[in-house]
Design a protein around this motif. Sequence first.
Motif, PDB file in Angstrom:
ATOM      1  N   LEU A  34       0.820  -1.216   0.000  1.00 35.60           N
ATOM      2  CA  LEU A  34       0.000   0.000   0.000  1.00 35.60           C
ATOM      3  C   LEU A  34       0.850   1.262   0.000  1.00 35.60           C
ATOM      4  N   VAL A  35       1.894   1.274   0.803  1.00 40.87           N
ATOM      5  CA  VAL A  35       2.768   2.456   0.884  1.00 40.87           C
ATOM      6  C   VAL A  35       3.337   2.816  -0.479  1.00 40.87           C
ATOM      7  N   PHE A  36       3.896   1.819  -1.162  1.00 41.69           N
ATOM      8  CA  PHE A  36       4.518   2.105  -2.462  1.00 41.69           C
ATOM      9  C   PHE A  36       3.472   2.316  -3.549  1.00 41.69           C
ATOM     10  N   LYS A  37       2.313   1.680  -3.401  1.00 48.43           N
ATOM     11  CA  LYS A  37       1.242   1.887  -4.383  1.00 48.43           C
ATOM     12  C   LYS A  37       0.742   3.322  -4.330  1.00 48.43           C
ATOM     13  N   LEU A  38       0.676   3.883  -3.133  1.00 44.85           N
ATOM     14  CA  LEU A  38       0.245   5.276  -2.982  1.00 44.85           C
ATOM     15  C   LEU A  38       1.310   6.243  -3.484  1.00 44.85           C
ATOM     16  N   LEU A  39       2.574   5.874  -3.275  1.00 42.04           N
ATOM     17  CA  LEU A  39       3.668   6.760  -3.677  1.00 42.04           C
ATOM     18  C   LEU A  39       3.902   6.753  -5.182  1.00 42.04           C
ATOM     19  N   THR A  40       3.717   5.581  -5.805  1.00 42.12           N
ATOM     20  CA  THR A  40       3.955   5.471  -7.245  1.00 42.12           C
ATOM     21  C   THR A  40       2.909   4.549  -7.868  1.00 42.12           C
ATOM     22  N   PRO A  41       1.677   5.037  -8.015  1.00 43.14           N
ATOM     23  CA  PRO A  41       0.563   4.184  -8.454  1.00 43.14           C
ATOM     24  C   PRO A  41       0.660   3.688  -9.892  1.00 43.14           C
ATOM     25  N   ASP A  42       1.386   4.375 -10.737  1.00 43.54           N
ATOM     26  CA  ASP A  42       1.380   4.040 -12.162  1.00 43.54           C
ATOM     27  C   ASP A  42       2.295   2.879 -12.548  1.00 43.54           C
ATOM     28  N   ASN A  43       3.380   2.679 -11.800  1.00 39.40           N
ATOM     29  CA  ASN A  43       4.348   1.661 -12.214  1.00 39.40           C
ATOM     30  C   ASN A  43       4.718   0.684 -11.096  1.00 39.40           C
ATOM     31  N   PHE A  44       3.790   0.474 -10.180  1.00 34.15           N
ATOM     32  CA  PHE A  44       4.057  -0.464  -9.083  1.00 34.15           C
ATOM     33  C   PHE A  44       2.775  -1.147  -8.647  1.00 34.15           C
ATOM     34  N   GLY A  45       2.917  -2.430  -8.299  1.00 35.67           N
ATOM     35  CA  GLY A  45       1.868  -3.114  -7.566  1.00 35.67           C
ATOM     36  C   GLY A  45       0.697  -3.656  -8.351  1.00 35.67           C
ATOM     37  N   THR A  46       0.784  -3.731  -9.689  1.00 37.70           N
ATOM     38  CA  THR A  46      -0.287  -4.372 -10.448  1.00 37.70           C
ATOM     39  C   THR A  46      -0.208  -5.881 -10.233  1.00 37.70           C
ATOM     40  N   MET A  47      -1.213  -6.609 -10.697  1.00 36.60           N
ATOM     41  CA  MET A  47      -1.212  -8.058 -10.533  1.00 36.60           C
ATOM     42  C   MET A  47      -0.014  -8.688 -11.237  1.00 36.60           C
ATOM     43  N   ASP A  48       0.290  -8.190 -12.434  1.00 38.96           N
ATOM     44  CA  ASP A  48       1.462  -8.710 -13.160  1.00 38.96           C
ATOM     45  C   ASP A  48       2.742  -8.396 -12.400  1.00 38.96           C
ATOM     46  N   ASN A  49       2.816  -7.178 -11.841  1.00 38.46           N
ATOM     47  CA  ASN A  49       3.980  -6.799 -11.041  1.00 38.46           C
ATOM     48  C   ASN A  49       4.132  -7.723  -9.839  1.00 38.46           C
ATOM     49  N   MET A  50       3.039  -7.958  -9.138  1.00 39.39           N
ATOM     50  CA  MET A  50       3.086  -8.781  -7.931  1.00 39.39           C
ATOM     51  C   MET A  50       3.516 -10.204  -8.248  1.00 39.39           C
TER      52      MET A  50
END
Length: 321
Positions: free
Chosen positions: A32-48
């Motif tokens: 959540l922390v990094f998703k809020l800080l950089t929503p466009d290039n982090f934490g998608t299902m493919d990323n995870m």
Amino acid sequence: MDARTQNISKKKMSSTVKGYLILCLMIFVSWLVFKLLTPDNFGTMDNMLSYFQASLIASAGAVGFYLVIVMGMFDFSIGAAIILASIIGCKLAATGYGYLGLLGGCLLTGAIIGACNGFFYVKLRIPSMIITTGLALIYESLANMIAGGAAQTLPADLRLFGQMPGNLILALLTFFAAYAILNYTKIGTYTYAIGSNEFIAKNIGIDVDRYKFLAFLISGIFFGIMSVLTISYGSSMVAVTGMASMSRNFIPTMGCFFGLAFKKYGIPIQAIVLGEFMINIIFYGFVALGAPTAIQDVITGFALLIIVALTTKTVRSAIVK
């Protein structure tokens, strides 16, 4: 089943559930922390999924290393072992032995390295961190001589274990093996006994030196598996000297800290796997932010040490015998 046994079983189950909840919460907060800080290039299902696949590599070695570290010993030769085993496995695979050469070369090299670490530690009675640091220099030199100063590349048709489902299947087999060793064998029982109190373990007749040697040996085999995943995922390996391999020690060791921290919940192996996943989330979060490597290492190290400290009253992994 009497009432007392039922109560113990319920308490154990409750403790296990609590451990899983803490781990899942830590992973979610990190995401959540990094998703809020950089929503466009982090934490998608493919990323995870990509983060999880990367975490499988270190997890495969860490679940074996847990046998060593839970006894209060340490190993500074992890990186050198990974490099040497990867290079030998890669050369054997590329010279006509295929997957047999890759698996056999990595696992046998890892076993030999683990046996050497255990033998010299038991026989010389020198602290494990000193023994393994000296041996790491030797392993690095051997890897450099075998590689001839050139990068070793695994043929493209031999990278089954670098992608789904090959890497997941090999990793799961590794985790199940580690779980079985810890929970259903004499080695696991005596490992915990020695880690809890070596003096008492000796007095009840446990051959402490034998099981310390076995811990290093088994750990080396698991690092051999980690080498298979490493060379398959990265496709190439370069030999290094001057203890440059030490940088590879960090992630498997941090995973073991999670295992130690969550041992009281009865889920050390599961904690290692999920902990490594969390480490990768944090690492790739900093990458997404574009943070310099030095800053990433400092902040990640402090963050993980704080997290582990908050989840356990006493982390005895710092004790080196």
